[in-house]
Design a protein around this motif. Structure first.
Motif, PDB file in Angstrom:
ATOM      1  N   SER A 211      -3.831  30.707 -59.089  1.00  0.00           N
ATOM      2  CA  SER A 211      -4.893  30.205 -60.104  1.00  0.00           C
ATOM      3  C   SER A 211      -6.317  30.891 -59.419  1.00  0.00           C
ATOM      4  CB  SER A 211      -5.084  28.714 -59.688  1.00  0.00           C
ATOM      5  OG  SER A 211      -6.421  28.022 -60.018  1.00  0.00           O
ATOM      6  N   ASN A 215      -4.494  37.417 -62.812  1.00  0.00           N
ATOM      7  CA  ASN A 215      -2.912  37.170 -63.333  1.00  0.00           C
ATOM      8  C   ASN A 215      -2.648  35.704 -63.598  1.00  0.00           C
ATOM      9  OD1 ASN A 215      -2.862  36.577 -60.686  1.00  0.00           O
ATOM     10  ND2 ASN A 215      -0.850  37.529 -60.498  1.00  0.00           N
ATOM     11  N   LYS A 217      -2.952  32.455 -65.450  1.00  0.00           N
ATOM     12  CA  LYS A 217      -2.823  32.007 -67.040  1.00  0.00           C
ATOM     13  C   LYS A 217      -2.360  30.819 -67.313  1.00  0.00           C
ATOM     14  CE  LYS A 217      -2.851  36.813 -68.657  1.00  0.00           C
ATOM     15  NZ  LYS A 217      -2.113  37.904 -69.864  1.00  0.00           N
ATOM     16  N   GLN A 249       6.685  36.311 -64.072  1.00  0.00           N
ATOM     17  CA  GLN A 249       5.452  36.114 -62.981  1.00  0.00           C
ATOM     18  C   GLN A 249       5.806  35.511 -61.890  1.00  0.00           C
ATOM     19  OE1 GLN A 249       2.203  36.418 -63.759  1.00  0.00           O
ATOM     20  NE2 GLN A 249       2.510  37.170 -66.064  1.00  0.00           N
TER      21      GLN A 249
END
Length: 608
Positions: A211, A215, A217, A249
């Protein structure tokens, strides 16, 4: 207050809630403490020996509970070895006797067990090496096998318990390596409380990435996971499932919360989790991590209650793992990393105040997953003991077991001379007993065939005080000798009787010379036998060098049974010997008659 269950408190005047560290058991309608263990359990679930012989057929894991080390096998071997040696030592103090007692039989069979040192016994100079089975050799042979068996069992335990070592390699990854990991993953989170799934506010989004970073999302949760909730006896359980997951991720997180309902406040006394992963195409192997969280501090184990706006964070690490020994099995291994407690209440007054504040009526929980995709761990099991090493160890144990007792055998026979030829003592006793038994069988056969009077030596000696009468049975057409028959045959047999004795001896030449007749009265003394007996002189006249040969030797085998052909052969020899004696007696009788006629002729001439 009377309607509230035990171990509960009253808030807002009329509502009941369990005390700190207690939750409501709906079955018994009482507040109880949560006694779950705080231990974290993890397992890869990989079994490389699922079809191995020792694991399945002998259940070696259950045996290992009773045999924690090789010392158990070695102690049992030592006890058995000492028991055997002590038994054989005290057995040597028993008497052998005539070979019929049980002690002789035991010692004889112990000597027959000399299978290891039969050609290693004491030999004098320039003697041929022959197999000799002694009692000492049998004792040491069995002792060597007991020692070898115990050492072999300890070796097998070592091979089974420590047969392989696990080697871990770490290597950097690239995108194609990560793309090959496709697993089915499941997260189960149970909030231990009196709540139900009605208190849950379902999440709708999932955060992928960190957060605040580029990157990071937000995606709909339905794009990655299947979210569900079901009630259990410990409280509501949140289930997150992902089929054929492909993690792109490194960081993902998802949050949910429970809120107050009338007569069902949002509070919990702990959390249970269970995370499992398995290969999508090969579901036989499983990796999991499970545990219980029931305290907000790592320093004590005092009961607490979770309630408030602060979020309780459960952090898990996932890393790719390749098992080379399981046909390159690829699993994403889960590990529990950390628990960050949120709002925690330790006192009953704090809980009562929080229950009366509407802003605290919630429990926030966040699942944070960290995918360690920078490196891949490769695991391979390597066998530390191969076939050649096992055979070498086995041969070494055999040489040690045999060498120890061979050395003891040589020392005993070198220092104690009576042990050098102890096998001959046992064999002589046994052969003497076997010969006696075989001769008794022959005598019983003769007694059964010709009657008990044939073997009655005392009756013959009483009836035949003046001479020895030899009676020879007749042979039938096929050569066999029969006891029954017609009266003519019986009369013929009665004139030729055979006297069987245990010890047969012939008079020596010296005795024969002393028994030369001294007077004509003794020469004329008749001998009266049975019905058709022939009278001969009582004294025997020696005829120069014509010596009567000794009786034939009985041919008896060393075995426990005697054949009928051997009996017939011995009887044939006795028959031939008696025929020869009869011819010599007839010749002697003719000579005596001729001498008597010559002695009577001068007297007749004088009278005329």
């Amino acid at each position: 207050m009377a309607s509230c269950p035990k171990n509960s408190i009253l808030y807002n005047g009329s509502h009941c809630a369990c005390q700190v560290g207690y939750f409501l058991n709906l079955t018994s309608n009482s507040c109880i403490t949560y006694t779950g263990s705080s231990a974290i359990q993890t397992d890869s679930g990989i079994d490389y020996y699922a079809a191995s012989f020792p694991e399945n057929f002998f259940s070696f894991d259950s045996i290992r509970k009773f045999t924690q080390s090789q010392a158990v096998f070695l102690e049992a071997t030592l006890v058995m070895l000492l028991s055997w040696l002590v038994f054989c030592f005290f057995l040597r103090f028993t008497k052998l006797g005539d070979g019929r007692n049980v002690w002789f039989k035991i010692r004889w069979w112990i000597s027959r067990l000399d299978v290891c040192f039969a050609t290693r016994h004491w030999l004098d100079d320039q003697k041929l090496v022959v197999k000799r089975k002694t009692e000492l050799g049998g004792t040491f042979s069995i002792a060597s096998w007991i020692l070898f068996t115990g050492l072999f069992a300890a070796l097998l335990y070592q091979i089974i318990a420590k047969r392989t070592i696990e080697v871990h390699n770490v290597k950097a990854t690239n995108a194609p390596d990560l793309a090959s990991f496709r697993n089915d993953m499941e997260f189960n989170m149970t909030t231990v409380s009196s709540m139900s799934c009605l208190n849950l506010q379902r999440p709708t989004t999932l955060l992928a990435g960190s957060s605040g970073f580029i990157n990071g999302k937000v995606f709909p949760i339905s794009n990655f996971l299947n979210f569900s909730c079901y009630n259990t006896s410990l409280g509501p359980t949140i289930t997150l499932k992902c089929s054929n997951c492909r993690l792109n991720q490194d960081y993902m997180s998802i949050s949910w919360q429970f809120v107050d309902l009338p007569n069902s406040p949002a509070s919990a006394v702990g959390f249970q989790f269970n995370v499992t992963t398995k290969d999508h195409t090969r579901g036989g192997h499983l990796s999991f991590v499970s545990g219980t969280l029931k305290n907000g501090s790592n320093f004590d184990d005092s009961p607490v209650t979770f309630r408030g706006v602060d979020t309780n964070v459960l952090i898990f690490n996932l890393f790719p793992h390749i098992y080379r020994s399981a046909n390159d099995l690829r699993l994403i291994q889960p590990l529990f990393h950390e628990f960050v407690p949120g709002s925690v209440l330790h006192e009953t007054s704090q809980l009562q105040a929080s229950l009366e504040r509407a802003s605290d009526g919630k429990i926030n929980t966040t699942l944070y997953v960290n995918y360690l995709s920078s490196y891949i761990i490769e695991t391979e099991n390597q066998t530390i003991i191969g076939a050649v090493g096992f055979l070498a160890d086995l041969g070494g144990l055999y040489c040690i077991s045999m060498g120890i007792f061979l050395y003891l055998l040589v020392q005993f026979e070198f220092r104690i001379k009576r042990l050098r030829n102890e096998d001959s003592i046992l064999r002589k006793i046994r052969n003497r007993r076997k010969a006696q038994e075989n001769w008794d069988k022959v005598r019983k056969y003769v007694m059964y065939t010709w009657g008990p009077s044939t073997l009655d030596v005392d009756s013959h000696s009483k009836e035949e005080s003046g001479c020895d009468c030899f009676k020879i049975p007749s042979a039938h057409g096929n050569g066999s000798i029969r006891g029954g028959g017609s009266s003519r045959k019986r009369r013929h047999l009665s004139s030729m009787d055979i006297s069987f004795r245990k010890q047969v001896s012939l008079p020596s030449e010296k005795v024969l010379k002393q028994d030369i007749p001294q007077s004509t009265k003794d020469e004329r003394k008749p001998c009266v036998g049975s019905n058709d007996a022939v009278a001969v002189q009582h004294q025997v006249l020696t005829l120069g060098d014509d010596i009567i040969p000794p009786p034939p030797m009985l041919e008896l085998k060393s075995g426990s049974e005697i054949e009928l052909s051997d009996i017939q052969k011995n009887f044939q020899h006795l028959y031939d010997y008696n025929v020869m004696l009869r011819e010599k007696f007839v010749a002697t009788q003719s000579l005596l008659r001729a001498l008597a006629a010559k002695s009577l002729s001068p007297t007749t001439q004088r009278r005329t």
